[in-house]
Motif scaffolding. Sequence first.
Motif, PDB file in Angstrom:
ATOM      1  N   THR A  78       0.839  -1.198   0.000  1.00 45.29           N
ATOM      2  CA  THR A  78       0.000   0.000   0.000  1.00 45.29           C
ATOM      3  C   THR A  78       0.871   1.244   0.000  1.00 45.29           C
ATOM      4  N   THR A  93      -3.113   5.905   1.717  1.00 42.92           N
ATOM      5  CA  THR A  93      -4.402   5.568   2.318  1.00 42.92           C
ATOM      6  C   THR A  93      -5.292   6.800   2.309  1.00 42.92           C
ATOM      7  N   TYR A 128      -7.564   2.311  -0.152  1.00 43.12           N
ATOM      8  CA  TYR A 128      -6.165   1.879  -0.207  1.00 43.12           C
ATOM      9  C   TYR A 128      -5.661   1.976  -1.643  1.00 43.12           C
TER      10      TYR A 128
END
Length: 291
Positions: free
Chosen positions: A33, A36, A49
């Motif tokens: 990731t 966010t 995400y």
Amino acid sequence: MHKSCSLILICALFSCILAGCWDRSELNDLGITSATGIDWSEGRWIISYQVVVPSGMWSGTGGNGSSSQATIHVFSSEGKTIREAASNSNLEIPRQLYFAHTDLVVIGKAAAEHGLADLVETYLRSVEARESVVMAVTEQRASDILKLFVPLERIPGDAINKIMSKQEAISGYFSIVRLIDFARDLYSDSRTTGVPEVNLRGKRDAEAHSELTSQDFFKMTFSDSRLRLTGVSVFKDARRIGRLDLKESFGVSILSAEVKKSIVAVPCPSASSPNGFSSFRVEKNKDESDP
């Protein structure tokens, strides 16, 4: 014989205390990731995400080839709490989310006005999350910011981070705010802090661009929709209470002695043109109270 038995016993003992690979995670099982997004809607948290697609990053032998696949995939999950929303992400993604490379968290307008106390607590208590992530606020939905590709960069989250770092070093309108800085300021005497804003500018919305692959987007010579730093959101007790534009933000940075380098335009009354301006370069901004 006695020495051999002792050696075997010692080896057996060390094998019990040495670290092993019993909890290893294969790279193919991880969803890396890069950023966010935090949104709030109808009493529920929506966590988005921005996951890197490794096959989309491949550029062929010697960098001459190209991939038609997007470099990132954005998906969202929701819940009554931030932790529940994060847990619900396991219902729709086949890989375990990996946050070691997450350098940016974008806060949507509704979430910022609702309050970020839960977000701060989640980041400071979780062993997986990084409290050093850079924060940004947007007037749109955070998920829209994560979906928009940025020219010249393959990963949008990394691109936003670079824009903010470059602005801090060269323009000085405001400083980068990390989550740990945000939490520390909330416990200061004023309980007030500011977080930079990044917003969409242009006619096209992010949904149209999110359907394009990164390669398609890079081939465009001009984009009607783009990301731009627009000012600072002011927070008190973890809730957004107001906004500062670029000029006001720069004034606060000057008063706080946080400007590292900048260019300032000033009017020139003696110039041949009544609207003449000149500019000077700020090399250092120092507080008079400093020795």
